[in-house]
Structure formats: C-alpha cells, structure tokens
Design a protein around this motif. Sequence first.
Motif, PDB file in Angstrom:
ATOM      1  N   THR A 114       0.814  -1.209   0.000  1.00 41.77           N
ATOM      2  CA  THR A 114       0.000   0.000   0.000  1.00 41.77           C
ATOM      3  C   THR A 114       0.847   1.259   0.000  1.00 41.77           C
ATOM      4  O   THR A 114       1.989   1.264   0.454  1.00 41.77           O
ATOM      5  CB  THR A 114      -0.929   0.049   1.236  1.00 41.77           C
ATOM      6  OG1 THR A 114      -0.147  -0.036   2.426  1.00 41.77           O
ATOM      7  CG2 THR A 114      -1.956  -1.056   1.197  1.00 41.77           C
ATOM      8  N   LEU A 159      -3.937   1.744  -2.253  1.00 41.19           N
ATOM      9  CA  LEU A 159      -3.928   2.835  -1.273  1.00 41.19           C
ATOM     10  C   LEU A 159      -4.297   2.294   0.107  1.00 41.19           C
ATOM     11  O   LEU A 159      -5.149   1.404   0.218  1.00 41.19           O
ATOM     12  CB  LEU A 159      -4.938   3.915  -1.649  1.00 41.19           C
ATOM     13  CG  LEU A 159      -4.679   4.769  -2.884  1.00 41.19           C
ATOM     14  CD1 LEU A 159      -5.758   5.837  -2.990  1.00 41.19           C
ATOM     15  CD2 LEU A 159      -3.299   5.392  -2.861  1.00 41.19           C
ATOM     16  N   THR A 164      -6.495   7.202   1.042  1.00 36.45           N
ATOM     17  CA  THR A 164      -7.792   7.344   0.384  1.00 36.45           C
ATOM     18  C   THR A 164      -8.560   8.519   0.967  1.00 36.45           C
ATOM     19  O   THR A 164      -9.124   9.339   0.227  1.00 36.45           O
ATOM     20  CB  THR A 164      -8.608   6.047   0.543  1.00 36.45           C
ATOM     21  OG1 THR A 164      -7.846   4.935   0.082  1.00 36.45           O
ATOM     22  CG2 THR A 164      -9.905   6.126  -0.234  1.00 36.45           C
ATOM     23  N   GLU A 165      -8.560   8.617   2.287  1.00 37.13           N
ATOM     24  CA  GLU A 165      -9.278   9.717   2.946  1.00 37.13           C
ATOM     25  C   GLU A 165      -8.686  11.070   2.567  1.00 37.13           C
ATOM     26  O   GLU A 165      -9.418  12.060   2.428  1.00 37.13           O
ATOM     27  CB  GLU A 165      -9.233   9.528   4.467  1.00 37.13           C
ATOM     28  CG  GLU A 165      -9.968   8.298   4.978  1.00 37.13           C
ATOM     29  CD  GLU A 165     -11.482   8.442   4.958  1.00 37.13           C
ATOM     30  OE1 GLU A 165     -11.976   9.547   4.641  1.00 37.13           O
ATOM     31  OE2 GLU A 165     -12.168   7.449   5.261  1.00 37.13           O
ATOM     32  N   ILE A 175     -11.403   8.202  -8.210  1.00 41.22           N
ATOM     33  CA  ILE A 175      -9.991   7.834  -8.146  1.00 41.22           C
ATOM     34  C   ILE A 175      -9.782   6.646  -9.066  1.00 41.22           C
ATOM     35  O   ILE A 175     -10.512   5.657  -8.987  1.00 41.22           O
ATOM     36  CB  ILE A 175      -9.568   7.439  -6.717  1.00 41.22           C
ATOM     37  CG1 ILE A 175      -9.911   8.554  -5.723  1.00 41.22           C
ATOM     38  CG2 ILE A 175      -8.078   7.113  -6.660  1.00 41.22           C
ATOM     39  CD1 ILE A 175      -9.745   8.136  -4.262  1.00 41.22           C
ATOM     40  N   THR A 177      -7.070   3.726 -10.993  1.00 39.31           N
ATOM     41  CA  THR A 177      -5.825   2.981 -10.846  1.00 39.31           C
ATOM     42  C   THR A 177      -5.654   2.036 -12.030  1.00 39.31           C
ATOM     43  O   THR A 177      -6.638   1.551 -12.595  1.00 39.31           O
ATOM     44  CB  THR A 177      -5.819   2.163  -9.539  1.00 39.31           C
ATOM     45  OG1 THR A 177      -4.630   1.376  -9.483  1.00 39.31           O
ATOM     46  CG2 THR A 177      -7.021   1.231  -9.440  1.00 39.31           C
ATOM     47  N   LEU A 182      -8.155  -0.872  -6.161  1.00 38.30           N
ATOM     48  CA  LEU A 182      -7.578   0.294  -5.485  1.00 38.30           C
ATOM     49  C   LEU A 182      -6.993  -0.103  -4.136  1.00 38.30           C
ATOM     50  O   LEU A 182      -6.171   0.627  -3.574  1.00 38.30           O
ATOM     51  CB  LEU A 182      -8.639   1.385  -5.306  1.00 38.30           C
ATOM     52  CG  LEU A 182      -8.136   2.749  -4.844  1.00 38.30           C
ATOM     53  CD1 LEU A 182      -7.128   3.333  -5.823  1.00 38.30           C
ATOM     54  CD2 LEU A 182      -9.290   3.728  -4.647  1.00 38.30           C
ATOM     55  N   ASP A 183      -7.395  -1.252  -3.618  1.00 41.18           N
ATOM     56  CA  ASP A 183      -6.785  -1.793  -2.415  1.00 41.18           C
ATOM     57  C   ASP A 183      -5.604  -2.674  -2.786  1.00 41.18           C
ATOM     58  O   ASP A 183      -5.406  -3.024  -3.957  1.00 41.18           O
ATOM     59  CB  ASP A 183      -7.819  -2.613  -1.629  1.00 41.18           C
ATOM     60  CG  ASP A 183      -8.718  -1.743  -0.771  1.00 41.18           C
ATOM     61  OD1 ASP A 183      -8.186  -1.050   0.113  1.00 41.18           O
ATOM     62  OD2 ASP A 183      -9.939  -1.746  -0.992  1.00 41.18           O
ATOM     63  N   ALA A 205      -9.554   1.076   1.184  1.00 39.83           N
ATOM     64  CA  ALA A 205      -9.957   2.015   0.131  1.00 39.83           C
ATOM     65  C   ALA A 205     -11.423   1.812  -0.245  1.00 39.83           C
ATOM     66  O   ALA A 205     -12.183   2.771  -0.411  1.00 39.83           O
ATOM     67  CB  ALA A 205      -9.058   1.857  -1.093  1.00 39.83           C
ATOM     68  N   HIS A 206     -11.821   0.551  -0.386  1.00 36.54           N
ATOM     69  CA  HIS A 206     -13.216   0.283  -0.714  1.00 36.54           C
ATOM     70  C   HIS A 206     -14.137   0.674   0.454  1.00 36.54           C
ATOM     71  O   HIS A 206     -15.172   1.323   0.247  1.00 36.54           O
ATOM     72  CB  HIS A 206     -13.416  -1.195  -1.047  1.00 36.54           C
ATOM     73  CG  HIS A 206     -13.011  -1.572  -2.435  1.00 36.54           C
ATOM     74  ND1 HIS A 206     -11.687  -1.724  -2.800  1.00 36.54           N
ATOM     75  CD2 HIS A 206     -13.745  -1.813  -3.543  1.00 36.54           C
ATOM     76  CE1 HIS A 206     -11.631  -2.059  -4.080  1.00 36.54           C
ATOM     77  NE2 HIS A 206     -12.857  -2.125  -4.556  1.00 36.54           N
ATOM     78  N   TYR A 214     -18.004   8.025  -3.106  1.00 32.00           N
ATOM     79  CA  TYR A 214     -17.045   8.244  -4.189  1.00 32.00           C
ATOM     80  C   TYR A 214     -16.978   7.007  -5.062  1.00 32.00           C
ATOM     81  O   TYR A 214     -17.530   5.952  -4.727  1.00 32.00           O
ATOM     82  CB  TYR A 214     -15.671   8.609  -3.622  1.00 32.00           C
ATOM     83  CG  TYR A 214     -14.758   7.449  -3.297  1.00 32.00           C
ATOM     84  CD1 TYR A 214     -13.695   7.134  -4.149  1.00 32.00           C
ATOM     85  CD2 TYR A 214     -14.936   6.662  -2.161  1.00 32.00           C
ATOM     86  CE1 TYR A 214     -12.837   6.073  -3.848  1.00 32.00           C
ATOM     87  CE2 TYR A 214     -14.086   5.623  -1.863  1.00 32.00           C
ATOM     88  CZ  TYR A 214     -13.039   5.324  -2.714  1.00 32.00           C
ATOM     89  OH  TYR A 214     -12.202   4.280  -2.431  1.00 32.00           O
ATOM     90  N   GLN A 216     -14.462   4.530  -7.853  1.00 30.95           N
ATOM     91  CA  GLN A 216     -13.134   4.113  -8.299  1.00 30.95           C
ATOM     92  C   GLN A 216     -13.214   3.698  -9.766  1.00 30.95           C
ATOM     93  O   GLN A 216     -14.197   3.088 -10.186  1.00 30.95           O
ATOM     94  CB  GLN A 216     -12.651   2.905  -7.491  1.00 30.95           C
ATOM     95  CG  GLN A 216     -12.605   3.109  -5.995  1.00 30.95           C
ATOM     96  CD  GLN A 216     -12.334   1.806  -5.256  1.00 30.95           C
ATOM     97  OE1 GLN A 216     -12.067   0.783  -5.858  1.00 30.95           O
ATOM     98  NE2 GLN A 216     -12.408   1.847  -3.945  1.00 30.95           N
TER      99      GLN A 216
END
Length: 257
Positions: A114, A159, A164-165, A175, A177, A182-183, A205-206, A214, A216
């Motif tokens: 990460t 992330l 992420t925050e 966002i 990738t 994203l994780d 992230a999820h 939001y 992804q």
Amino acid sequence: MRIIDLSTPVDAGQWEPDPVEHRILSPEEGGRHMAEAMAAKFGIEFDPADLPDGELLSLDTLTLTTHTGTHVDAPSHYGSKAAYGRPRHIDELPLDWFVGAGVLLDLSEEPVGTVGVQRLEAAFESIGHRPRPGEIVLLRFGADEFAGTPKYFTDFTGLDGPATELLLDLGVRVIGTDAFSLDAPFGHMIGEYRRTRDKNVLWPAHFAGRRREYCQIERLANLAALPAATGFTVLCLPVKIAGAGAGWARAAALIES
C-alpha cells in the motif's frame, strides 16, 4: 484534440479469476438465428437464404462480471449501508462526475502493498499540484504490464485508508488505478491482518466508500502515455446498468492540440 485510450479490453482469451465466456454467431448463423427468432416470437417468416450472400449480422453474447476490464465501481459496491444514506448504484450517479480535469500521480516504483499519505504528499509536491474538488486522480503503478496474466491479480500496489481519505478530503470523487483493485492484493491484506489483527488493513480504500460517497476506476491502462501530470481531461462514462454496483467504461484522456 488528441485522444489517449486508457482502457483494458474485455478479452475471453486472457486469464481472469472469473473467466469471460464469449459466444459469437457469424453473419450466416445470425441470419438463421434471426429467422428462427422472428418466426417464434412474432410469427414473421423469411428464408435466410434470400439474404445477400446468405448472411445477416453477427451477434456476440458475453458472460462476465461488471468488474472485468476497465470499469467504474459505484458506492453500492462497497456495502449495503453507508454513513451518508443509501449507497447509489452505477446508473444513479451524475455523469459530470466522470468527465473532468485529470491529475496523474506516478507511483510506479512502489512495491506490492500500500501507499500512504506521505507518499501521496511527495507525489503532489513533485508535480507542483494538489488535487482540487472534482478532479479525477489517476494512479499509475505500472500494474497494467501484467494484464491478462495471474500476476496482474496478485502483484500490485493499492492505497491505504488514510491515503484514500486524503484524496476524498481534497474533494476528489473519482480515483482511478491501473491495478486490479484500489486496495492492496488480497494475499497482502490477509497477511497484514494476521500479523496485526487490525481490521483497518482489510479493503480500506473500498470501505472508505461506506463513509464517503465516491467512485473508483479500476483496471486502467496506458497511463504512461499521458504527456504530463495535468492539462488533460478524463472521460470515463460507465455503462448504465440498472441496479448494478459497477459498470464497464471506455476510459480516455482528452488533450487539446
């Protein structure tokens, strides 16, 4: 205007955890299929042999998940409940979320695991730009190099929760990738959880999407072709699938001449 394709294909010939089934009717087979369907459903009969060259149209039927190829995750993908109310499905989200100024962060030197806040801050400083509300942030990890192979699903970078925050705090709603997720990879997260017993390392992230609304964009490609970290528009309109937690997208970057 120059258009750069940022999408990975839906390809039944490539390795997937959930294999893609792609059935093709040739134009000749399509003619017979249409004749049979029209007769059965509407009572209209015709001889496909009367068609030019005995052919009508080809027809493709695919069986796949909405997370195959480049796609956009909707808030409803992250869980059935959210702090902000009912999570919306992919067909309920405003289209203007998916057309906006892009920001590219090159994190391709990062190892499997990460990326945290400190690394994102260094990336902002290196390009001289902090993401602004409504901008679409694209994370280049170089993971698309392994697309179509098992390694694509096990060797990539994601992330962590605070990173992420941070992007969400800056007003980013989308966002992207070039990795599978994203994780971090499943194996990495499970290993960290077993080591620490900290549930915050599991899909942070999820699960941030349960607190903040939001989206992804996962499984992007070709981010290395972008000529600069800013100065381009991202277009990533998801397919309008009623009640779905994700939708396939043909993502692209638009660059003014």
